[in-house]
Design a protein around this motif. Structure first.
Motif, PDB file in Angstrom:
ATOM      1  N   TYR A   1       2.894   6.136 -61.504  1.00 29.17           N
ATOM      2  CA  TYR A   1       1.879   5.704 -62.466  1.00 29.17           C
ATOM      3  C   TYR A   1       0.496   5.716 -61.815  1.00 29.17           C
ATOM      4  CZ  TYR A   1      -0.034   2.983 -66.326  1.00 29.17           C
ATOM      5  OH  TYR A   1      -0.761   2.573 -67.404  1.00 29.17           O
ATOM      6  N   THR A   2       0.422   5.231 -60.547  1.00 28.30           N
ATOM      7  CA  THR A   2      -0.867   5.212 -59.854  1.00 28.30           C
ATOM      8  C   THR A   2      -1.419   6.625 -59.693  1.00 28.30           C
ATOM      9  OG1 THR A   2      -0.016   3.338 -58.631  1.00 28.30           O
ATOM     10  CG2 THR A   2      -2.058   4.278 -57.850  1.00 28.30           C
ATOM     11  N   LEU A   3      -0.546   7.562 -59.289  1.00 30.32           N
ATOM     12  CA  LEU A   3      -1.001   8.941 -59.115  1.00 30.32           C
ATOM     13  C   LEU A   3      -1.466   9.523 -60.443  1.00 30.32           C
ATOM     14  CD1 LEU A   3       1.611  10.423 -56.621  1.00 30.32           C
ATOM     15  CD2 LEU A   3      -0.766   9.820 -56.198  1.00 30.32           C
ATOM     16  N   ALA A   4      -0.751   9.185 -61.521  1.00 31.73           N
ATOM     17  CA  ALA A   4      -1.133   9.706 -62.833  1.00 31.73           C
ATOM     18  C   ALA A   4      -2.508   9.181 -63.234  1.00 31.73           C
ATOM     19  CB  ALA A   4      -0.083   9.312 -63.862  1.00 31.73           C
ATOM     20  N   LEU A   5      -2.710   7.855 -63.035  1.00 30.61           N
ATOM     21  CA  LEU A   5      -4.024   7.270 -63.332  1.00 30.61           C
ATOM     22  C   LEU A   5      -5.100   7.939 -62.496  1.00 30.61           C
ATOM     23  CD1 LEU A   5      -3.540   3.391 -63.431  1.00 30.61           C
ATOM     24  CD2 LEU A   5      -3.684   4.948 -65.336  1.00 30.61           C
ATOM     25  N   LEU A   6      -4.762   8.158 -61.219  1.00 31.22           N
ATOM     26  CA  LEU A   6      -5.720   8.730 -60.286  1.00 31.22           C
ATOM     27  C   LEU A   6      -6.133  10.128 -60.726  1.00 31.22           C
ATOM     28  CD1 LEU A   6      -6.878   7.622 -57.717  1.00 31.22           C
ATOM     29  CD2 LEU A   6      -5.180   8.873 -56.431  1.00 31.22           C
ATOM     30  N   SER A   7      -5.172  10.922 -61.205  1.00 27.83           N
ATOM     31  CA  SER A   7      -5.520  12.287 -61.597  1.00 27.83           C
ATOM     32  C   SER A   7      -6.452  12.283 -62.805  1.00 27.83           C
ATOM     33  CB  SER A   7      -4.263  13.104 -61.871  1.00 27.83           C
ATOM     34  OG  SER A   7      -3.492  12.487 -62.853  1.00 27.83           O
ATOM     35  N   ILE A   8      -6.204  11.371 -63.760  1.00 31.15           N
ATOM     36  CA  ILE A   8      -7.118  11.295 -64.910  1.00 31.15           C
ATOM     37  C   ILE A   8      -8.504  10.848 -64.444  1.00 31.15           C
ATOM     38  CG2 ILE A   8      -7.569  10.161 -67.127  1.00 31.15           C
ATOM     39  CD1 ILE A   8      -4.652   9.896 -67.543  1.00 31.15           C
TER      40      ILE A   8
ATOM     41  N   ASN B   1     -21.939  13.359 -69.515  1.00 29.23           N
ATOM     42  CA  ASN B   1     -21.788  11.921 -69.669  1.00 29.23           C
ATOM     43  C   ASN B   1     -20.608  11.551 -70.560  1.00 29.23           C
ATOM     44  OD1 ASN B   1     -22.428   9.282 -69.337  1.00 29.23           O
ATOM     45  ND2 ASN B   1     -23.960   9.236 -70.955  1.00 29.23           N
ATOM     46  N   MET B   2     -20.273  12.438 -71.489  1.00 30.48           N
ATOM     47  CA  MET B   2     -19.205  12.177 -72.463  1.00 30.48           C
ATOM     48  C   MET B   2     -17.889  11.809 -71.783  1.00 30.48           C
ATOM     49  SD  MET B   2     -17.902  14.873 -75.245  1.00 30.48           S
ATOM     50  CE  MET B   2     -16.779  15.664 -74.130  1.00 30.48           C
ATOM     51  N   PHE B   3     -17.673  12.348 -70.566  1.00 27.43           N
ATOM     52  CA  PHE B   3     -16.351  12.165 -69.963  1.00 27.43           C
ATOM     53  C   PHE B   3     -16.112  10.761 -69.435  1.00 27.43           C
ATOM     54  CE2 PHE B   3     -16.088  16.694 -70.211  1.00 27.43           C
ATOM     55  CZ  PHE B   3     -14.755  16.875 -70.491  1.00 27.43           C
ATOM     56  N   ILE B   4     -17.155   9.971 -69.194  1.00 31.25           N
ATOM     57  CA  ILE B   4     -16.833   8.586 -68.841  1.00 31.25           C
ATOM     58  C   ILE B   4     -16.822   7.697 -70.071  1.00 31.25           C
ATOM     59  CG2 ILE B   4     -17.341   8.429 -66.381  1.00 31.25           C
ATOM     60  CD1 ILE B   4     -20.128   7.583 -67.082  1.00 31.25           C
ATOM     61  N   GLN B   5     -17.098   8.278 -71.231  1.00 30.84           N
ATOM     62  CA  GLN B   5     -16.980   7.510 -72.471  1.00 30.84           C
ATOM     63  C   GLN B   5     -15.570   7.698 -73.047  1.00 30.84           C
ATOM     64  OE1 GLN B   5     -20.447   9.099 -74.213  1.00 30.84           O
ATOM     65  NE2 GLN B   5     -21.682   7.336 -73.650  1.00 30.84           N
ATOM     66  N   PRO B   6     -15.186   6.888 -74.054  1.00 31.38           N
ATOM     67  CA  PRO B   6     -13.824   6.964 -74.581  1.00 31.38           C
ATOM     68  C   PRO B   6     -13.383   8.377 -74.951  1.00 31.38           C
ATOM     69  CG  PRO B   6     -14.939   5.101 -75.522  1.00 31.38           C
ATOM     70  CD  PRO B   6     -15.932   5.769 -74.644  1.00 31.38           C
ATOM     71  N   THR B   7     -14.293   9.159 -75.518  1.00 31.68           N
ATOM     72  CA  THR B   7     -13.942  10.514 -75.928  1.00 31.68           C
ATOM     73  C   THR B   7     -13.327  11.308 -74.773  1.00 31.68           C
ATOM     74  OG1 THR B   7     -15.975  10.354 -77.153  1.00 31.68           O
ATOM     75  CG2 THR B   7     -14.874  12.473 -77.170  1.00 31.68           C
ATOM     76  N   GLY B   8     -13.985  11.216 -73.606  1.00 30.34           N
ATOM     77  CA  GLY B   8     -13.533  11.960 -72.441  1.00 30.34           C
ATOM     78  C   GLY B   8     -12.122  11.580 -72.038  1.00 30.34           C
ATOM     79  N   ALA B   9     -11.790  10.281 -72.188  1.00 29.13           N
ATOM     80  CA  ALA B   9     -10.452   9.835 -71.825  1.00 29.13           C
ATOM     81  C   ALA B   9      -9.410  10.568 -72.656  1.00 29.13           C
ATOM     82  CB  ALA B   9     -10.333   8.333 -72.036  1.00 29.13           C
ATOM     83  N   PHE B  10      -9.642  10.626 -73.965  1.00 31.67           N
ATOM     84  CA  PHE B  10      -8.679  11.311 -74.840  1.00 31.67           C
ATOM     85  C   PHE B  10      -8.576  12.782 -74.474  1.00 31.67           C
ATOM     86  CE2 PHE B  10      -9.684   7.764 -77.845  1.00 31.67           C
ATOM     87  CZ  PHE B  10      -8.397   7.304 -77.990  1.00 31.67           C
ATOM     88  N   ILE B  11      -9.741  13.422 -74.242  1.00 33.56           N
ATOM     89  CA  ILE B  11      -9.722  14.861 -73.956  1.00 33.56           C
ATOM     90  C   ILE B  11      -8.975  15.144 -72.656  1.00 33.56           C
ATOM     91  CG2 ILE B  11     -11.169  16.840 -73.350  1.00 33.56           C
ATOM     92  CD1 ILE B  11     -13.228  15.875 -75.284  1.00 33.56           C
ATOM     93  N   VAL B  12      -9.299  14.378 -71.599  1.00 33.99           N
ATOM     94  CA  VAL B  12      -8.665  14.649 -70.310  1.00 33.99           C
ATOM     95  C   VAL B  12      -7.163  14.405 -70.381  1.00 33.99           C
ATOM     96  CG1 VAL B  12      -8.540  13.911 -67.914  1.00 33.99           C
ATOM     97  CG2 VAL B  12     -10.742  14.201 -68.987  1.00 33.99           C
ATOM     98  N   PHE B  13      -6.781  13.282 -70.974  1.00 37.57           N
ATOM     99  CA  PHE B  13      -5.356  12.955 -71.070  1.00 37.57           C
ATOM    100  C   PHE B  13      -4.618  14.029 -71.888  1.00 37.57           C
ATOM    101  CE2 PHE B  13      -2.006   9.820 -72.721  1.00 37.57           C
ATOM    102  CZ  PHE B  13      -1.195  10.039 -71.623  1.00 37.57           C
ATOM    103  N   GLY B  14      -5.221  14.438 -73.018  1.00 41.48           N
ATOM    104  CA  GLY B  14      -4.603  15.469 -73.857  1.00 41.48           C
ATOM    105  C   GLY B  14      -4.463  16.784 -73.118  1.00 41.48           C
ATOM    106  N   THR B  15      -5.500  17.149 -72.359  1.00 40.64           N
ATOM    107  CA  THR B  15      -5.443  18.424 -71.638  1.00 40.64           C
ATOM    108  C   THR B  15      -4.361  18.389 -70.561  1.00 40.64           C
ATOM    109  OG1 THR B  15      -7.831  18.470 -71.932  1.00 40.64           O
ATOM    110  CG2 THR B  15      -6.888  20.141 -70.524  1.00 40.64           C
ATOM    111  N   ILE B  16      -4.269  17.256 -69.851  1.00 38.55           N
ATOM    112  CA  ILE B  16      -3.243  17.180 -68.804  1.00 38.55           C
ATOM    113  C   ILE B  16      -1.850  17.283 -69.421  1.00 38.55           C
ATOM    114  CG2 ILE B  16      -2.212  15.665 -67.071  1.00 38.55           C
ATOM    115  CD1 ILE B  16      -4.966  14.695 -66.384  1.00 38.55           C
ATOM    116  N   LEU B  17      -1.632  16.590 -70.550  1.00 42.13           N
ATOM    117  CA  LEU B  17      -0.330  16.681 -71.216  1.00 42.13           C
ATOM    118  C   LEU B  17      -0.043  18.117 -71.645  1.00 42.13           C
ATOM    119  CD1 LEU B  17       0.019  13.533 -73.491  1.00 42.13           C
ATOM    120  CD2 LEU B  17       1.093  14.018 -71.323  1.00 42.13           C
ATOM    121  N   ALA B  18      -1.104  18.822 -72.136  1.00 44.89           N
ATOM    122  CA  ALA B  18      -0.923  20.206 -72.568  1.00 44.89           C
ATOM    123  C   ALA B  18      -0.569  21.092 -71.393  1.00 44.89           C
ATOM    124  CB  ALA B  18      -2.180  20.714 -73.254  1.00 44.89           C
TER     125      ALA B  18
END
Lengths: 238, 194
Positions: A142-149, A193-210
């Motif tokens: 879990y820590t590594l996963a958080l770290l990668s995001i 700047n968008m990537f440290i806002q909530p939007t970026g979280a969704f995009i990064v997480f979605g891309t990693i899952l993809a």
């Protein structure tokens, strides 16, 4: 790496890759999106989470014969909440910056599905050592996963990786990547700047899952092609 | 009148501006898990509104009149999670007795609410920020209605893109997360409202 070399080792390693709680089971998504604006926050969250998971897994595994089946869930929740309270008070005392950054998400470890899920699915049925290894693996995974995001988000969003803001016991230093500041003068700044806002979280997480889905699709396809080839060879031989 | 305005503003800001799912990240699990069908999204949303408002109303006096005078405010998390778990059970029994049809549509989602971080998150942040009773109530109403709004809107959007042709790797969760990202951008536009 994940082949069955040894029962205990496989048990430890499965949490890191094959059964990664965040990327494979998609559990515990709330802190994964909320606390990954900086690498330090992600590491802090991962460590606190792992401590709670390891302690509760050990205690539940020890108590597994005492807790009767009808009241398992409330009993587990009380055990987990106790450890969360301990961790919360310790963080508040020794790392107030981390406590302020994570805020209510430290308390929310109680309702993190991974902790309760591991308690129900693993610790209530296995011995102490196995539960400890399982918890360690899951915690590290879990820590590594958080770290990668957080890594992607901090580089793209803030432009530099900074240390020492939350863990105040190490000296402050920045590693400039997309943004370079010298003597308070911005030399260049290509951060989004968008990537440290909530939007970026969704995009990064979605891309990693993809990406993970794409890799597993590729592997499945390869296996299928191999199977077909083997079948064709068999037919030829016949 | 000032109190009333503050109350309404707190509700609006909890519902739209500081939306629970898209900017505070509470309750992502049910948001992604229970939004495949519109009906179940409505059911989940209603149940969450009910539980959040009730637990905020019950937990505030417990914190202020029992935990603080007794000198054990650090026991808040344990108390809240027990109250929420009991409340979810009670609400389930109550609905089962008086409205079996509603129970049928909610049934599966009721136990899930205990582990919805939105419930504990709201109650915990109420006591962390030392809000008074009215503001706690406003926070609870705003957050829960915001959750219901988002999960319903999201499930309606999801119905559309599930039948669309998305890249194979993006099928399922990744495309749902991308949609959520676009919704978060839309909701960022409301930031200057108050």
């Amino acid at each position: 790496m994940t082949r069955k070399k040894d029962g205990k080792l496989a048990n430890f390693l499965k949490g890191i890759v094959v059964e990664n709680p965040l990327f494979v089971s998609v559990l515990g998504t709330c802190p994964a999106l909320a606390t990954t604006t900086s690498i330090e926050g992600a590491i802090g969250m991962g460590i606190l989470f792992s401590i709670v998971l390891i302690c509760s897994n050990i205690l539940i595994s020890l108590l597994r014969k005492l807790i009767s089946e009808e009241i398992t869930t409330p009993a587990y929740i009380v055990v987990i909440a106790t450890f969360v309270t301990i961790v919360k008070m310790m963080t508040n005392a020794f790392l107030p910056e981390l406590y302020n950054t994570l805020g209510v998400f430290i308390s929310l470890i109680v309702v993190n599905c991974i902790v309760l899920g591991r308690a129900e699915a693993y610790a209530s049925k296995h011995g102490v050592l196995d539960s400890l290894l399982d918890a360690c693996g899951m915690g590290i995974g879990y820590t590594l996963a958080l770290l990668s995001i957080a890594f992607v988000r901090e580089i793209l969003g803030a432009g530099m990786i900074s240390f020492g803001n939350i863990f105040t016991f190490i000296p402050r230093f920045d590693i400039p990547i997309l943004k370079y500041v010298e003597n308070d003068v911005v030399i260049y700044d290509y951060s989004i700047n968008m990537f440290i806002q909530p939007t970026g979280a969704f995009i990064v997480f979605g891309t990693i899952l993809a990406i993970i889905a794409a890799i597993s699709n590729y592997k499945n396809n390869k296996a299928k092609v191999k199977e077909k080839l083997a079948k064709a060879k068999l037919k030829e031989a016949q | 009148m000032d109190v009333f305005i503050a109350f309404v503003l707190a509700i609006v800001s909890g519902m739209l501006i500081d939306n629970v799912v898209l900017s505070r990240f509470y309750g992502i699990c049910p948001f992604l898990g229970v939004s495949k069908k519109l009906n179940s999204a409505v059911g989940m949303g209603l149940a969450v509104v009910f539980v959040i408002v009730l637990s905020a109303v019950i937990c505030w006096p417990i914190y202020t009149y029992i935990l603080v005078p007794a000198g054990v405010p650090f026991l808040d998390t344990i108390t809240y999670i027990l109250v929420i778990a009991c409340l979810v059970q009670l609400v389930g029994l109550f609905i089962k007795k008086y409205s079996p049809s509603l129970y049928k549509s909610l049934g599966v989602y009721l136990p899930l609410i205990t582990t919805n971080c939105a419930v504990l998150g709201v109650v915990q942040s109420n006591s962390d920020q030392q809000l008074d009773f009215l503001m706690s109530l406003a926070n609870a109403i705003g957050t829960s209605v915001g959750f219901m709004l988002i999960i319903i809107v999201f499930s309606a959007i999801r119905l559309r893109f599930e039948s669309n042709n998305s890249p194979k790797a993006f099928k399922g969760l990744p495309v749902a997360l991308m949609t959520a990202a676009l919704m978060a951008i839309a909701f960022m536009g409301l930031k200057g409202m108050i």
